[in-house]
Design a protein around this motif. Sequence first.
Motif, short mmCIF file in Angstrom:
data_model
loop_
_atom_site.label_atom_id
_atom_site.label_comp_id
_atom_site.label_asym_id
_atom_site.label_seq_id
_atom_site.Cartn_x
_atom_site.Cartn_y
_atom_site.Cartn_z
N GLY A 50 0.77 -1.23 0.00
CA GLY A 50 0.00 0.00 0.00
C GLY A 50 0.80 1.28 0.00
O GLY A 50 0.24 2.36 0.21
N LEU A 51 2.12 1.21 -0.23
CA LEU A 51 2.91 2.43 -0.30
C LEU A 51 2.53 3.21 -1.55
O LEU A 51 2.28 2.62 -2.62
CB LEU A 51 4.41 2.11 -0.32
N ALA A 52 2.50 4.51 -1.44
CA ALA A 52 2.16 5.35 -2.58
C ALA A 52 3.27 5.34 -3.61
O ALA A 52 4.45 5.52 -3.27
CB ALA A 52 1.90 6.78 -2.11
N LEU A 53 2.90 5.12 -4.87
CA LEU A 53 3.86 5.10 -5.97
C LEU A 53 3.56 6.24 -6.94
O LEU A 53 2.44 6.74 -7.01
CB LEU A 53 3.79 3.77 -6.73
N ASP A 54 4.59 6.63 -7.71
CA ASP A 54 4.36 7.63 -8.73
C ASP A 54 3.95 6.96 -10.04
O ASP A 54 3.76 5.75 -10.10
CB ASP A 54 5.58 8.54 -8.90
N GLU A 55 3.81 7.76 -11.10
CA GLU A 55 3.33 7.22 -12.38
C GLU A 55 4.32 6.25 -13.02
O GLU A 55 3.97 5.51 -13.94
CB GLU A 55 3.02 8.36 -13.35
N HIS A 56 5.57 6.24 -12.55
CA HIS A 56 6.58 5.32 -13.08
C HIS A 56 6.76 4.08 -12.20
O HIS A 56 7.66 3.28 -12.44
CB HIS A 56 7.92 6.05 -13.22
N GLY A 57 5.93 3.96 -11.17
CA GLY A 57 6.00 2.79 -10.30
C GLY A 57 7.06 2.89 -9.23
O GLY A 57 7.39 1.88 -8.60
N ARG A 58 7.60 4.08 -8.98
CA ARG A 58 8.60 4.27 -7.93
C ARG A 58 7.94 4.84 -6.68
O ARG A 58 6.94 5.54 -6.76
CB ARG A 58 9.72 5.18 -8.43
N VAL A 59 8.50 4.52 -5.52
CA VAL A 59 7.89 4.94 -4.26
C VAL A 59 8.00 6.45 -4.09
O VAL A 59 9.10 7.02 -4.18
CB VAL A 59 8.55 4.23 -3.07
N ARG A 60 6.89 7.10 -3.83
CA ARG A 60 6.88 8.55 -3.62
C ARG A 60 7.44 8.85 -2.23
O ARG A 60 7.05 8.22 -1.25
CB ARG A 60 5.47 9.10 -3.76
N VAL A 61 8.33 9.83 -2.17
CA VAL A 61 8.98 10.17 -0.91
C VAL A 61 8.89 11.67 -0.65
O VAL A 61 8.66 12.47 -1.57
CB VAL A 61 10.47 9.74 -0.90
N ASP A 62 9.09 12.05 0.63
CA ASP A 62 9.15 13.46 0.97
C ASP A 62 10.59 13.94 0.88
O ASP A 62 11.49 13.21 0.43
CB ASP A 62 8.53 13.72 2.34
N ALA A 63 10.85 15.17 1.34
CA ALA A 63 12.18 15.75 1.20
C ALA A 63 13.25 15.00 1.97
O ALA A 63 14.43 15.05 1.62
CB ALA A 63 12.14 17.22 1.64
N ALA A 64 12.84 14.28 3.03
CA ALA A 64 13.81 13.53 3.85
C ALA A 64 13.91 12.07 3.43
O ALA A 64 14.56 11.27 4.11
CB ALA A 64 13.42 13.62 5.32
N LEU A 65 13.26 11.70 2.32
CA LEU A 65 13.26 10.35 1.73
C LEU A 65 12.37 9.37 2.49
O LEU A 65 12.53 8.15 2.36
CB LEU A 65 14.69 9.78 1.62
N ARG A 66 11.39 9.89 3.24
CA ARG A 66 10.40 9.03 3.87
C ARG A 66 9.26 8.78 2.88
O ARG A 66 8.89 9.68 2.12
CB ARG A 66 9.83 9.69 5.13
N SER A 67 8.70 7.58 2.91
CA SER A 67 7.51 7.31 2.11
C SER A 67 6.43 8.30 2.50
O SER A 67 6.17 8.52 3.68
CB SER A 67 7.03 5.88 2.37
N VAL A 68 5.78 8.93 1.50
CA VAL A 68 4.76 9.93 1.81
C VAL A 68 3.53 9.30 2.46
O VAL A 68 2.78 9.98 3.16
CB VAL A 68 4.34 10.72 0.55
N SER A 69 3.32 8.00 2.24
CA SER A 69 2.16 7.33 2.84
C SER A 69 2.51 6.55 4.09
O SER A 69 1.64 6.30 4.93
CB SER A 69 1.53 6.38 1.81
N HIS A 70 3.78 6.17 4.25
CA HIS A 70 4.24 5.38 5.39
C HIS A 70 5.57 5.96 5.87
O HIS A 70 6.63 5.43 5.53
CB HIS A 70 4.38 3.91 5.02
N PRO A 71 5.55 7.05 6.64
CA PRO A 71 6.79 7.75 6.98
C PRO A 71 7.75 6.96 7.85
O PRO A 71 8.90 7.39 8.02
CB PRO A 71 6.29 9.01 7.70
N GLU A 72 7.32 5.83 8.40
CA GLU A 72 8.26 4.98 9.14
C GLU A 72 9.20 4.23 8.20
O GLU A 72 10.19 3.62 8.63
CB GLU A 72 7.51 3.99 10.03
N ILE A 73 8.91 4.30 6.91
CA ILE A 73 9.74 3.65 5.88
C ILE A 73 10.49 4.73 5.11
O ILE A 73 9.89 5.69 4.60
CB ILE A 73 8.86 2.82 4.92
N VAL A 74 11.80 4.59 5.04
CA VAL A 74 12.61 5.48 4.20
C VAL A 74 13.04 4.71 2.96
O VAL A 74 13.19 3.48 3.00
CB VAL A 74 13.83 6.03 4.96
N VAL A 75 13.22 5.43 1.88
CA VAL A 75 13.47 4.79 0.58
C VAL A 75 14.78 5.30 0.01
O VAL A 75 15.08 6.49 0.08
CB VAL A 75 12.32 5.08 -0.40
#
Length: 374
Positions: A244-269
């Motif tokens: 259920g992690l949020a992905l972008d249109e290319h199938g890559r995990v969307r992250v915030d500025a600190a590289l945390r998953s935007v939907s699951h911030p306990e996960i860094v990518v």
Amino acid sequence: MGMTAHARTEIVVLGGGYAGLAAALRLAPQHRVTLVEPRERFVERVRLHQVAAGQAGAVHPYEKILAGTGIRHVTGRAARLDTAGGRVEVETNDGQHLDLGYDRLVYALGSRTKVPALVPATAGTGTTRVYSAETAADLATRMAGRSGKRNGRLAVVGGGLTGIEMATELGEAHPDCEIRLLTAGSLAATLSEPARRHLRSTLDRLGVRVQEDAPVEDPDEVDADAVLWSAAMTPTTGLAAEAGLALDEHGRVRVDAALRSVSHPEIVVAGDAGAGWRMACATAMPTGAHAAGTILQEARGAAAPPFRLKYVLVCMSLGRSDGLVQVLHTDDRPRDLVLTGRPAAWVKERIVSSTIGLLSYAARHPAALRTLLF
């Protein structure tokens, strides 16, 4: 998201490539780190064109790299990610099923060659005619066993940097083989015109015939004894999507500025699985180091800084005696400044050697990984 040092101690890192290994090594002194990686040896992906040409020296035992770090290496594949429970189900290489709990997770499963679905992803049987970077060793075995006209025609599909490195390395190693390089658009379209001129000259010198504007959808379309597919990369994010992690249109995990998953911030990518940067070793290690830094900062109750990446150059091997170094603007646009020939080959080798060298050094001095950050 803040956290206390005693509450966030179990770190699971998925993937032992450049990004995952950089993250694990930086985290190890302050946390309990488990690295989930099915291979027992670290593979220098940037040397797979050399592997395809029959050269050795691209693998390093994890046991040696991780010695003394305290990192636990689980040789297996992550089969399921339970984000609600903070657990990863792992299928080990010896058939066991492990349930690993985590406080924070580093998702660094990288990418793989996007081979058409009808083509086997691995060789193994010795009968396939289609190969990729992941099966470079199988191609080397086939090329070494050629006799007469058997397997005498090789087509490399993909005119990006990977395809060019493969075609030139194989052209130099097998001058008696007829090699074609097929690209859907222009050769090395992301590089400057001076760089492309040198590439065309080198490919011509090595006898590699280039066909531009020649898209290939199916390897069966290619008239060749063997096909080396280097057309595109795809992120290894199936596990993330299922969780259920949020992905972008290319199938890559969307992250915030600190590289945390935007939907699951306990996960860094980190690495090729994350959105927002070019898929490359040059981005994998800095993102791995920064992802670890995000966890370390938050463990201290501090805010994680934003990830900033300034591009410097891109370098290529063009056989053992030639190379190309393209100087870049900080936003990844090419400058007209290029270095070619033996000096560029020397620079490329120094950079590649320093990569595994830095990771090995970081096993004893993790702070060295901060040099990757701008």
